[in-house]
Write an enzyme that holds these catalytic residues in place. Structure first.
Site, short mmCIF file in Angstrom:
data_model
loop_
_atom_site.label_atom_id
_atom_site.label_comp_id
_atom_site.label_asym_id
_atom_site.label_seq_id
_atom_site.Cartn_x
_atom_site.Cartn_y
_atom_site.Cartn_z
N HIS A 1 -15.85 -2.09 25.49
CA HIS A 1 -15.37 -1.79 24.13
C HIS A 1 -15.69 -2.98 23.20
O HIS A 1 -14.95 -3.24 22.27
CB HIS A 1 -13.86 -1.53 24.17
CG HIS A 1 -13.33 -0.77 22.99
ND1 HIS A 1 -13.98 0.34 22.46
CD2 HIS A 1 -12.21 -0.94 22.23
CE1 HIS A 1 -13.28 0.80 21.44
NE2 HIS A 1 -12.22 0.03 21.27
N HIS B 1 -4.23 4.67 23.69
CA HIS B 1 -4.33 3.21 23.60
C HIS B 1 -3.29 2.57 24.52
O HIS B 1 -2.15 3.03 24.59
CB HIS B 1 -4.10 2.73 22.16
CG HIS B 1 -5.13 3.23 21.19
ND1 HIS B 1 -5.07 4.50 20.65
CD2 HIS B 1 -6.24 2.64 20.68
CE1 HIS B 1 -6.10 4.67 19.84
NE2 HIS B 1 -6.83 3.57 19.84
N ASP C 1 -7.95 2.64 25.05
CA ASP C 1 -8.74 1.64 24.32
C ASP C 1 -7.95 0.35 24.08
O ASP C 1 -6.71 0.35 24.04
CB ASP C 1 -9.19 2.18 22.96
CG ASP C 1 -10.31 3.18 23.09
OD1 ASP C 1 -10.66 3.54 24.23
OD2 ASP C 1 -10.85 3.60 22.05
N ASP C 2 -8.72 -0.73 23.89
CA ASP C 2 -8.26 -2.02 23.33
C ASP C 2 -7.53 -2.91 24.32
O ASP C 2 -7.08 -4.00 23.94
CB ASP C 2 -7.37 -1.81 22.10
CG ASP C 2 -8.07 -1.05 21.00
OD1 ASP C 2 -9.32 -1.01 21.02
OD2 ASP C 2 -7.38 -0.48 20.14
N HIS D 1 -14.32 -6.58 19.28
CA HIS D 1 -13.93 -5.35 18.60
C HIS D 1 -14.42 -5.29 17.14
O HIS D 1 -13.67 -4.94 16.23
CB HIS D 1 -12.41 -5.18 18.63
CG HIS D 1 -11.95 -3.76 18.44
ND1 HIS D 1 -11.74 -3.19 17.21
CD2 HIS D 1 -11.67 -2.78 19.35
CE1 HIS D 1 -11.34 -1.95 17.35
NE2 HIS D 1 -11.28 -1.67 18.65
#
Length: 729
Positions: free
Chosen positions: A149, A250, A98-99, A153
């Site tokens: 995603h 992540h 993620d991210d 965010h």
């Protein structure tokens, strides 16, 4: 005059049409500033400084969430009204990251996956994908899957449907621009297991499904974001028994060194146990989540990525440039303060002498073109001179009776020379040719001298190496706001500068309002030239290149009438800026010249080019960043930084006023000057650059005078000269 004559043959426009048309001198600089602000806002947008929402909602009740969702798998398909979940088969692991993408950690994660022949799913944010599109392209090229995603965010439970659509479309646009694909996978920010779905997040998941996306959460959290250590990450990422799992990791958001190290051990360990590391669709034996994008949508995405890259790169360069310029400007302020103090201490010593006292008569040249309102004050101020002089008023084709006014005064040692209009340089050369004495003082027709001005101005010629002397020009009509701003500029920006340049022996300009020349020096450099619109700067540079020393006489005060309207100020400074550029270009070879004359080329010309021509072009960035910081933050730090810059300028201005023995009251307008007046000077300089780069020609523009600056009279309270407001009778 030329522009007026051109308009005579043109078709008359309606008054309303003329009022609506924005002048080019305002349009071009405005477009540049707007483009800079837009670029900065785009950068702030993709760095989550604008429109970002960092709120995170606490858990809520889940009684409205279907049980098959709460007890189902981590893949939720709510498309077309379905409510289905899927689980990953046994001995299959889907690693999700993620991210990202992150420029430091994502490549290392990809290297480890490639090393162990493993695939994964990267749920990227639009902000990061826009900034690092090459990493998204590498993910797809190496067989990994991409998921959305969101762009910024945010917690979607707080957002409207319109904002959710915007987050999805912008995220998709970034991915399209980076890799040319579209994806159907989505992971909500701040998501957890499907069992953690509640009454606030479930409606969002349903809406996401209605937009054609499959929501992917996880059922195995490595908790690598806590940085618990490599062993703890491996332990938490390992499913029980031989079960399949979607593992949350992540590749961005901080130091991910533990994640990379854990992956390098976790992958071979699990492969030895018979696990496969597949994409999500591979693990589920489903069609690919990617689809190729072509046509207008692809080019739209590529254009978006290009603009983001351009804004990021250009802004980074500008920030570095601004930092360098800021350092140089502050260094210049310090240098000015130090050298000005040294200069003042040097010339104010009781025993200081330039050489033998200069007592012989001098010639004062007054070029005049339509100066009927000012010329009487100018000539009468010269008649009060404490030094023997002759006055030559060179009437350059005036049409308002300037010459007749001087002749009617019938004053001794005052001669009027008439010529057809040929410009100021020609008028001065005519005056030099008719002057009787070896030292020539030049002044403007709208300027008045104090009784001691000529005496103070010519004393440096006691030093035979001195070829020219710059006097202390002051604003006489300083009671208006524009006049007060110019008064600050003259005292701080001009005279403080001249003290510094005097100590460095590279004075760039002798002001046309008050300057003196050795006649032999003038003749050696060919006299005044009309090659540029800044003949005073041109002749000063020529003096340096011929080996003469140019100095500053602080007590040779002259009071001049500064422009009183924005239009007149614009015209004057536009000519000054453009003329300075012309003079710098004309004398550019001074940089490579050797010997004493080369000092100006090595020191003076670079300083003038940097601080009068180049640095001001970046100075508007200060205000653009100030405006951005005030609106989008950090507001407090922005205000403190601006106040710090203002404090430095105030200190320099106060010191300059103290050196010139000026009243501090006019510094009250300094903050407003920095907000308004400085912006006008930026635009003027920018227009001068545009004129220079496009090869335009700028002609002399005569300023309208009012004659409000009168001759100086003693002020016993101050022990110096002050100026009457009003003509002398």
């Amino acid at each position: 005059m030329a522009s007026r004559s051109r308009r005579r043959g043109a078709r008359p426009q309606a008054p309303d049409a003329r009022r609506r048309r924005l002048p080019m001198r305002l349009l071009l600089p405005s477009l540049v500033l707007v483009a800079m602000m837009a670029m900065l806002m785009l950068r702030g947008y993709v760095h989550s400084e604008i429109l970002a929402d960092h709120r995170v909602r606490p858990a809520a009740a889940s009684d409205k969430v279907p049980q098959q969702i709460l007890k189902g798998g981590p893949v939720i398909d709510a498309r077309s009204g379905r409510t289905e979940t899927l689980k990953v088969p046994d001995r299959r692991l889907v690693l999700t990251f993620d991210d990202g993408p992150d420029p430091e950690w994502t490549p290392k994660v990809l290297d480890v996956l490639k090393k162990h022949d493993a695939h994964g799913v990267f749920f990227v944010t639009g902000t990061m994908a826009s900034r690092y599109p090459d990493l998204v392209e590498r993910m797809v090229a190496e067989g990994h899957e991409i998921g959305l995603h969101t762009f910024n965010h945010p917690d979607l439970s707080y957002q409207t449907k319109k904002r959710i659509d915007w987050e999805l479309s912008q995220n998709q646009l970034a991915i399209t621009g980076a890799a040319g694909i579209r994806t159907s996978l989505f992971r909500p920010p701040y998501s957890s297991f499907s069992a953690a779905m509640d009454n606030e997040s479930w409606p969002v998941t349903e809406y996401i499904g209605s937009r054609g996306y499959i929501t992917v959460v996880n059922n195995t959290d490595s908790e690598d974001w806590k940085r618990p250590g490599v062993e703890a990450i491996i332990r938490k990422a390992t499913p029980k028994g031989n079960k399949g799992a979607i593992v949350l990791m992540h590749d961005s958001g901080g130091d991910r060194s533990q994640t990379v190290a854990a992956l390098d051990r976790f992958l071979p360990q699990m492969q030895e146990r018979g696990y496969e590391f597949d994409n999500l669709t591979e693990a589920l034996d489903a069609p690919s989540a990617h689809s190729q994008v072509t046509g207008a949508e692809l080019w739209k995405g590529k254009a978006w990525v290009f603009l983001v890259q351009a804004s990021d790169n250009i802004t980074a360069v500008l920030v570095v440039g601004l930092s360098i310029i800021g350092f140089l400007v502050i260094s210049r302020f310090v240098l000015m303060l130090v050298l000005s103090a040294v200069h003042a201490r040097k010339v104010r010593r009781r025993r200081f002498r330039w050489g033998p006292p200069v007592t012989e008569p001098v010639s004062v040249l007054v070029p005049a073109y339509n100066e009927a309102k000012c010329i009487e004050n100018t000539v009468r101020s010269l008649m009060a001179s404490e030094h023997p002089i002759e006055v030559l008023v060179i009437d350059d084709g005036s049409t308002d009776g300037t010459a007749r006014i001087v002749e009617a005064m019938n004053l001794p040692n005052v001669r009027v020379i008439r010529q057809l209009n040929a410009g100021k340089p020609a008028a001065l050369n005519r005056g030099v040719a008719n002057a009787r004495y070896d030292i020539v003082v030049m002044m403007d027709g709208d300027t008045v001298f104090e009784p001691a001005t000529v005496r103070e101005l010519v004393q440096p010629f006691g030093d035979p190496s001195v070829g020219a002397v710059a006097g202390n020009a002051k604003v006489g009509n300083r009671d208006s706001l524009i006049g007060a701003w110019q008064h600050i500029e003259y005292v701080m920006g001009f005279n403080l500068d001249r003290r510094m340049y005097d100590m460095l022996r590279c004075m760039p300009t002798i002001p046309g309002a008050v300057g003196a020349f050795r006649r032999t020096a003038l003749e050696r450099v060919g006299g005044m030239s009309d090659d540029t619109l800044a003949e005073d700067t041109d002749i000063t540079m020529a003096m340096h290149r011929d080996g003469w020393r140019v100095v500053y006489a602080e007590n040779a005060r002259a009071w001049t009438e500064a422009p009183e309207t924005v239009q007149q100020l614009w015209s004057q400074r536009y000519r000054w800026s453009y003329g300075t550029m012309q003079a710098i270009w004309k004398h550019r070879r001074a940089i490579v010249e050797r010997g004493p004359s080369g000092r100006f080329g090595r020191v003076g010309l670079p300083l003038v080019s940097l601080f009068m021509v180049l640095a001001p072009l970046l100075a508007p960035l200060i205000d653009v960043f100030l405006l951005y910081g005030l609106i989008f933050g950090p507001t407090e730090k922005t205000i403190m930084a601006w106040l710090g810059v203002l404090a430095i300028q105030a200190i320099c201005a106060a010191y300059a006023f103290r050196l010139d023995r000026e009243k501090m009251v006019h510094l009250i307008s300094l903050p407003l000057q920095q907000i308004l007046y400085r912006q006008l000077m930026y635009v003027v300089l920018l227009q001068s650059w545009i004129t220079a780069l496009t090869g335009g020609r700028l002609r002399w523009q005569k300023l309208r005078r009012t004659g409000v600056v009168g001759a100086p009279v003693p002020d016993s309270a101050l022990g110096q000269q002050v100026v009457n407001e009003g003509p002398v009778r």
